[in-house]
Design a protein around this motif. Structure first.
Motif, PDB file in Angstrom:
ATOM      1  N   LYS A  16      12.910  15.183 -17.450  1.00  0.00           N
ATOM      2  CA  LYS A  16      11.536  14.998 -17.933  1.00  0.00           C
ATOM      3  C   LYS A  16      10.538  15.365 -16.833  1.00  0.00           C
ATOM      4  O   LYS A  16       9.374  15.598 -17.102  1.00  0.00           O
ATOM      5  N   ASP A  17      11.010  15.401 -15.600  1.00  0.00           N
ATOM      6  CA  ASP A  17      10.209  15.832 -14.452  1.00  0.00           C
ATOM      7  C   ASP A  17      10.218  17.359 -14.421  1.00  0.00           C
ATOM      8  O   ASP A  17      11.212  17.976 -14.053  1.00  0.00           O
ATOM      9  N   LYS A  18       9.106  17.968 -14.836  1.00  0.00           N
ATOM     10  CA  LYS A  18       9.023  19.423 -14.934  1.00  0.00           C
ATOM     11  C   LYS A  18       9.277  20.115 -13.597  1.00  0.00           C
ATOM     12  O   LYS A  18       9.844  21.200 -13.549  1.00  0.00           O
ATOM     13  N   SER A  19       8.881  19.475 -12.498  1.00  0.00           N
ATOM     14  CA  SER A  19       9.097  20.107 -11.193  1.00  0.00           C
ATOM     15  C   SER A  19      10.593  20.191 -10.866  1.00  0.00           C
ATOM     16  O   SER A  19      11.029  21.147 -10.216  1.00  0.00           O
ATOM     17  N   TYR A  20      11.380  19.243 -11.336  1.00  0.00           N
ATOM     18  CA  TYR A  20      12.822  19.302 -11.121  1.00  0.00           C
ATOM     19  C   TYR A  20      13.437  20.457 -11.922  1.00  0.00           C
ATOM     20  O   TYR A  20      14.250  21.223 -11.412  1.00  0.00           O
ATOM     21  N   VAL A  21      13.018  20.604 -13.165  1.00  0.00           N
ATOM     22  CA  VAL A  21      13.524  21.695 -14.000  1.00  0.00           C
ATOM     23  C   VAL A  21      13.091  23.042 -13.409  1.00  0.00           C
ATOM     24  O   VAL A  21      13.881  23.990 -13.374  1.00  0.00           O
ATOM     25  N   GLU A  22      11.873  23.125 -12.899  1.00  0.00           N
ATOM     26  CA  GLU A  22      11.410  24.359 -12.247  1.00  0.00           C
ATOM     27  C   GLU A  22      12.260  24.663 -11.011  1.00  0.00           C
ATOM     28  O   GLU A  22      12.567  25.818 -10.723  1.00  0.00           O
ATOM     29  N   ARG A  23      12.642  23.633 -10.275  1.00  0.00           N
ATOM     30  CA  ARG A  23      13.501  23.823  -9.104  1.00  0.00           C
ATOM     31  C   ARG A  23      14.856  24.380  -9.526  1.00  0.00           C
ATOM     32  O   ARG A  23      15.371  25.310  -8.911  1.00  0.00           O
ATOM     33  N   LEU A  24      15.444  23.833 -10.585  1.00  0.00           N
ATOM     34  CA  LEU A  24      16.733  24.331 -11.077  1.00  0.00           C
ATOM     35  C   LEU A  24      16.611  25.798 -11.495  1.00  0.00           C
ATOM     36  O   LEU A  24      17.477  26.615 -11.175  1.00  0.00           O
ATOM     37  N   SER A  25      15.534  26.128 -12.162  1.00  0.00           N
ATOM     38  CA  SER A  25      15.291  27.500 -12.596  1.00  0.00           C
ATOM     39  C   SER A  25      15.129  28.432 -11.393  1.00  0.00           C
ATOM     40  O   SER A  25      15.670  29.540 -11.375  1.00  0.00           O
ATOM     41  N   ARG A  26      14.412  27.977 -10.376  1.00  0.00           N
ATOM     42  CA  ARG A  26      14.221  28.775  -9.153  1.00  0.00           C
ATOM     43  C   ARG A  26      15.552  28.975  -8.437  1.00  0.00           C
ATOM     44  O   ARG A  26      15.870  30.066  -7.972  1.00  0.00           O
ATOM     45  N   HIS A  27      16.367  27.932  -8.370  1.00  0.00           N
ATOM     46  CA  HIS A  27      17.684  28.046  -7.754  1.00  0.00           C
ATOM     47  C   HIS A  27      18.535  29.075  -8.503  1.00  0.00           C
ATOM     48  O   HIS A  27      19.262  29.855  -7.887  1.00  0.00           O
ATOM     49  N   TYR A  28      18.444  29.068  -9.824  1.00  0.00           N
ATOM     50  CA  TYR A  28      19.184  30.042 -10.633  1.00  0.00           C
ATOM     51  C   TYR A  28      18.792  31.469 -10.249  1.00  0.00           C
ATOM     52  O   TYR A  28      19.651  32.327 -10.037  1.00  0.00           O
ATOM     53  N   VAL A  29      17.483  31.726 -10.153  1.00  0.00           N
ATOM     54  CA  VAL A  29      16.997  33.065  -9.806  1.00  0.00           C
ATOM     55  C   VAL A  29      17.488  33.466  -8.418  1.00  0.00           C
ATOM     56  O   VAL A  29      17.993  34.581  -8.221  1.00  0.00           O
ATOM     57  N   LEU A  30      17.372  32.572  -7.447  1.00  0.00           N
ATOM     58  CA  LEU A  30      17.827  32.869  -6.091  1.00  0.00           C
ATOM     59  C   LEU A  30      19.333  33.119  -6.056  1.00  0.00           C
ATOM     60  O   LEU A  30      19.819  34.030  -5.380  1.00  0.00           O
ATOM     61  N   PHE A  31      20.080  32.313  -6.784  1.00  0.00           N
ATOM     62  CA  PHE A  31      21.530  32.453  -6.857  1.00  0.00           C
ATOM     63  C   PHE A  31      21.895  33.824  -7.423  1.00  0.00           C
ATOM     64  O   PHE A  31      22.738  34.537  -6.878  1.00  0.00           O
ATOM     65  N   LYS A  32      21.255  34.211  -8.520  1.00  0.00           N
ATOM     66  CA  LYS A  32      21.536  35.500  -9.142  1.00  0.00           C
ATOM     67  C   LYS A  32      21.165  36.660  -8.217  1.00  0.00           C
ATOM     68  O   LYS A  32      21.847  37.686  -8.198  1.00  0.00           O
ATOM     69  N   GLU A  33      20.096  36.521  -7.445  1.00  0.00           N
ATOM     70  CA  GLU A  33      19.731  37.564  -6.484  1.00  0.00           C
ATOM     71  C   GLU A  33      20.843  37.768  -5.460  1.00  0.00           C
ATOM     72  O   GLU A  33      21.188  38.900  -5.122  1.00  0.00           O
ATOM     73  N   VAL A  34      21.407  36.683  -4.970  1.00  0.00           N
ATOM     74  CA  VAL A  34      22.508  36.775  -4.003  1.00  0.00           C
ATOM     75  C   VAL A  34      23.727  37.426  -4.651  1.00  0.00           C
ATOM     76  O   VAL A  34      24.350  38.311  -4.074  1.00  0.00           O
TER      77      VAL A  34
END
Length: 175
Positions: free
Chosen positions: A121-139
């Protein structure tokens, strides 16, 4: 779909941004303690599932996974398009946190799932997970490109995301 822990591809980010839960004198069934929420993402090059597995582990016994929670943060419309079909039951499962089928779950798994449902429910946590996904895929994409013959210069940033020069990081492990 192989799910790989965030700390294997982005160890510095995982060390700083992995969420933990402290349970102390609560009303749940979960024993008091500190629990880590280890993120894992899809390692397939052409997959864009935008999903995560959260493995819940105890600080006292990090080798034992107490719950594996699957979650996709995108809209149902995204998953309809991604899957190429409109299987309502499957789409609901993709967009709602659930205990991952096929993974061993502890007797506390449902309690951890309930805690995670509150956390997203904490949007900043979900945004963090989404950002981690993008960074992970870049690697994943950089490493795959390198394996196809495009060499990384010794002084270029390491594709693992450590922010170190390649020669001081992964170059020695890929010789």
């Amino acid at each position: 779909m192989p799910m790989v822990p965030l700390f294997e591809k982005l160890p510095e980010i995982a060390a700083v941004e992995t969420r933990s839960i402290i349970i102390a004198d609560n009303n749940s069934n979960i024993p008091n303690g500190i629990y880590g929420l280890w993120e894992s993402y899809c390692d397939e090059l052409n997959c864009d599932c935008r999903r995560i597995f959260i493995n819940v582990v105890s600080r006292d016994s990090p080798g034992d996974i107490l719950a594996t929670i699957s979650y996709g943060w995108e809209t149902p419309e995204f998953y309809k398009k991604w899957m190429g079909r409109a299987d309502t039951k499957l789409i609901d499962m993709m967009t709602q946190p659930h205990l991952e089928i096929g993974c061993v779950q502890s007797k506390y798994a449902n309690d951890f799932l309930e805690l995670f449902q509150g956390m997203i429910k904490d949007k900043s946590y979900v945004e963090r997970l989404s950002r981690h996904y993008v960074l992970f895929k870049e690697v994943v994409n950089k490493i795959n490109t390198r394996e196809k013959g495009n060499k990384i210069g010794r002084n270029e940033p390491c594709p693992c995301g450590s922010r170190k020069k390649y020669k001081k990081c992964c170059a020695t492990t890929h010789l």
